[in-house]
Each structure stands twice: as C-alpha cells, then as structure tokens.
Design a protein around this motif. Structure first.
Motif, PDB file in Angstrom:
ATOM      1  N   HIS A  89       7.815  11.412  -5.521  1.00 32.82           N
ATOM      2  CA  HIS A  89       7.550  12.832  -5.808  1.00 32.82           C
ATOM      3  C   HIS A  89       6.224  13.019  -6.546  1.00 32.82           C
ATOM      4  N   GLU A  90       5.219  12.237  -6.166  1.00 32.99           N
ATOM      5  CA  GLU A  90       3.882  12.349  -6.745  1.00 32.99           C
ATOM      6  C   GLU A  90       3.014  13.135  -5.764  1.00 32.99           C
ATOM      7  N   PHE A  91       3.097  14.463  -5.841  1.00 38.15           N
ATOM      8  CA  PHE A  91       2.472  15.317  -4.838  1.00 38.15           C
ATOM      9  C   PHE A  91       0.953  15.295  -4.900  1.00 38.15           C
ATOM     10  N   TRP A  92       0.381  15.148  -6.098  1.00 38.97           N
ATOM     11  CA  TRP A  92      -1.078  15.046  -6.193  1.00 38.97           C
ATOM     12  C   TRP A  92      -1.570  13.753  -5.569  1.00 38.97           C
ATOM     13  N   LEU A  93      -0.784  12.700  -5.707  1.00 38.22           N
ATOM     14  CA  LEU A  93      -1.145  11.438  -5.077  1.00 38.22           C
ATOM     15  C   LEU A  93      -1.057  11.552  -3.559  1.00 38.22           C
ATOM     16  N   MET A  94      -0.081  12.294  -3.067  1.00 43.67           N
ATOM     17  CA  MET A  94      -0.004  12.522  -1.618  1.00 43.67           C
ATOM     18  C   MET A  94      -1.265  13.209  -1.115  1.00 43.67           C
ATOM     19  N   ALA A  95      -1.748  14.203  -1.852  1.00 45.42           N
ATOM     20  CA  ALA A  95      -2.965  14.909  -1.444  1.00 45.42           C
ATOM     21  C   ALA A  95      -4.163  13.962  -1.438  1.00 45.42           C
ATOM     22  N   ALA A  96      -4.251  13.102  -2.443  1.00 48.29           N
ATOM     23  CA  ALA A  96      -5.354  12.140  -2.487  1.00 48.29           C
ATOM     24  C   ALA A  96      -5.271  11.168  -1.308  1.00 48.29           C
ATOM     25  N   MET A  97      -4.072  10.756  -0.946  1.00 52.40           N
ATOM     26  CA  MET A  97      -3.921   9.814   0.165  1.00 52.40           C
ATOM     27  C   MET A  97      -4.226  10.471   1.510  1.00 52.40           C
ATOM     28  N   VAL A  98      -3.949  11.742   1.646  1.00 51.90           N
ATOM     29  CA  VAL A  98      -4.331  12.447   2.870  1.00 51.90           C
ATOM     30  C   VAL A  98      -5.849  12.448   3.007  1.00 51.90           C
ATOM     31  N   VAL A  99      -6.561  12.694   1.923  1.00 51.97           N
ATOM     32  CA  VAL A  99      -8.032  12.664   1.951  1.00 51.97           C
ATOM     33  C   VAL A  99      -8.523  11.242   2.255  1.00 51.97           C
ATOM     34  N   ALA A 100      -7.890  10.240   1.646  1.00 56.11           N
ATOM     35  CA  ALA A 100      -8.274   8.856   1.914  1.00 56.11           C
ATOM     36  C   ALA A 100      -8.055   8.507   3.385  1.00 56.11           C
ATOM     37  N   LEU A 101      -6.936   8.937   3.946  1.00 58.31           N
ATOM     38  CA  LEU A 101      -6.664   8.667   5.358  1.00 58.31           C
ATOM     39  C   LEU A 101      -7.658   9.389   6.263  1.00 58.31           C
ATOM     40  N   LEU A 102      -8.058  10.585   5.879  1.00 54.48           N
ATOM     41  CA  LEU A 102      -9.102  11.281   6.636  1.00 54.48           C
ATOM     42  C   LEU A 102     -10.400  10.482   6.614  1.00 54.48           C
ATOM     43  N   GLY A 103     -10.723   9.889   5.460  1.00 56.36           N
ATOM     44  CA  GLY A 103     -11.911   9.059   5.363  1.00 56.36           C
ATOM     45  C   GLY A 103     -11.836   7.850   6.283  1.00 56.36           C
ATOM     46  N   VAL A 104     -10.668   7.224   6.354  1.00 57.42           N
ATOM     47  CA  VAL A 104     -10.513   6.065   7.237  1.00 57.42           C
ATOM     48  C   VAL A 104     -10.646   6.484   8.697  1.00 57.42           C
ATOM     49  N   ILE A 105     -10.041   7.620   9.047  1.00 62.77           N
ATOM     50  CA  ILE A 105     -10.114   8.101  10.427  1.00 62.77           C
ATOM     51  C   ILE A 105     -11.550   8.438  10.808  1.00 62.77           C
ATOM     52  N   VAL A 106     -12.274   9.088   9.902  1.00 63.97           N
ATOM     53  CA  VAL A 106     -13.688   9.392  10.158  1.00 63.97           C
ATOM     54  C   VAL A 106     -14.473   8.100  10.321  1.00 63.97           C
ATOM     55  N   ASP A 107     -14.166   7.113   9.494  1.00 66.46           N
ATOM     56  CA  ASP A 107     -14.889   5.840   9.586  1.00 66.46           C
ATOM     57  C   ASP A 107     -14.552   5.105  10.874  1.00 66.46           C
ATOM     58  N   PHE A 108     -13.319   5.214  11.345  1.00 68.87           N
ATOM     59  CA  PHE A 108     -12.976   4.614  12.635  1.00 68.87           C
ATOM     60  C   PHE A 108     -13.853   5.209  13.736  1.00 68.87           C
ATOM     61  N   GLY A 109     -14.042   6.510  13.696  1.00 75.61           N
ATOM     62  CA  GLY A 109     -14.838   7.180  14.725  1.00 75.61           C
ATOM     63  C   GLY A 109     -16.318   6.881  14.640  1.00 75.61           C
ATOM     64  N   SER A 110     -16.830   6.698  13.435  1.00 78.33           N
ATOM     65  CA  SER A 110     -18.276   6.495  13.304  1.00 78.33           C
ATOM     66  C   SER A 110     -18.665   5.026  13.231  1.00 78.33           C
ATOM     67  N   GLY A 111     -17.715   4.122  13.073  1.00 74.81           N
ATOM     68  CA  GLY A 111     -18.036   2.713  12.900  1.00 74.81           C
ATOM     69  C   GLY A 111     -18.458   2.014  14.176  1.00 74.81           C
ATOM     70  N   LYS A 112     -18.075   2.509  15.325  1.00 74.35           N
ATOM     71  CA  LYS A 112     -18.362   1.829  16.581  1.00 74.35           C
ATOM     72  C   LYS A 112     -19.843   1.884  16.942  1.00 74.35           C
ATOM     73  N   GLY A 113     -20.456   3.036  16.721  1.00 73.82           N
ATOM     74  CA  GLY A 113     -21.830   3.182  17.174  1.00 73.82           C
ATOM     75  C   GLY A 113     -22.871   3.041  16.094  1.00 73.82           C
ATOM     76  N   GLY A 114     -22.437   2.763  14.865  1.00 71.98           N
ATOM     77  CA  GLY A 114     -23.398   2.654  13.760  1.00 71.98           C
ATOM     78  C   GLY A 114     -24.237   1.401  13.883  1.00 71.98           C
ATOM     79  N   SER A 115     -25.405   1.433  13.285  1.00 75.56           N
ATOM     80  CA  SER A 115     -26.269   0.253  13.312  1.00 75.56           C
ATOM     81  C   SER A 115     -26.228  -0.406  11.939  1.00 75.56           C
ATOM     82  N   ARG A 116     -26.541  -1.646  11.899  1.00 71.65           N
ATOM     83  CA  ARG A 116     -26.514  -2.406  10.664  1.00 71.65           C
ATOM     84  C   ARG A 116     -27.821  -2.382   9.977  1.00 71.65           C
TER      85      ARG A 116
END
Length: 116
Positions: A89-116
């Motif tokens: 029942h840590e609702f603020w932590l749930m909100a933080a994890m949703v943002v973290a998961l959005l970050g991972v999803i965005v990184d999945f999409g942008s990681g394939k074509g990025g250059s080193r």
C-alpha cells in the motif's frame, strides 16, 4: 560541432528509482507506517537501489548485450517493485515505479538505433 544529449529513458529510470529509494526508506524506517522494519519493505529498498544502478549503467550503454540485459533486468525489477508497492500500500512508490517503467520502455525504443 554536434552536441550529445543524455538519453531520456535512463534519466527517467534513474530519477524515479532515486525517488523510490527515498520513499521506500521512509516506509522502512518510520514507525507506524505498517511496514516499518519488515523484510518486504527492505526488499523494496534493495530493488530500487538496483534499479538506480541499472539507470546509471544504461546512461553510457546504448547498444549491445549488456545494454539489453540491464534493460530487461530493470523492466523485471520495476514490475516486481510495482507489485510489492501495491501489496505494501505504498501508493507514492507505485507512481515512482510507473515513471521508472516508462523510462525503461522509452530506452527500449531508443536503444536499438543509438550510436556509441
């Protein structure tokens, strides 16, 4: 001269995980939260620490096996931590994890074509 920008996905993951560390430490250490001192709350502290570490490691990594591995591990940790936050029942932590998961999803999409 081209400027290099920080990838938004790992930055979101890192910032949300750092917020998650603070929130989970509050619930773990503060008396009368209902979960203070419990193993589950301590496990959430550790998982958010590991997610922050994954965010730091993903900042320089754009492609390759290690980047993919850290993305998958961060995704699994985020889902597990989101479930644990729901059960605790840590609702603020749930909100933080949703943002973290959005970050991972965005990184999945942008990681394939990025250059080193």
């Amino acid at each position: 001269m081209a400027t290099r920008t920080k990838p938004i996905g790992p930055v979101l993951l890192l910032v949300a995980s750092l917020l998650g560390i603070g929130i989970s430490l509050y619930y773990y250490l503060t008396p009368l939260t209902g979960v203070n001192g419990t193993f589950g709350a301590l496990l959430v502290v550790v998982s958010t620490l590991l997610m922050a570490l994954a965010g730091l490691l993903l900042l320089p990594l754009r492609r390759g096996f290690l980047a993919g591995l850290f993305r998958v591990l961060a995704l699994l940790a985020g889902i597990g931590t989101l479930a644990a936050a729901w059960f605790l029942h840590e609702f603020w932590l749930m909100a933080a994890m949703v943002v973290a998961l959005l970050g991972v999803i965005v990184d999945f999409g942008s990681g394939k074509g990025g250059s080193r």
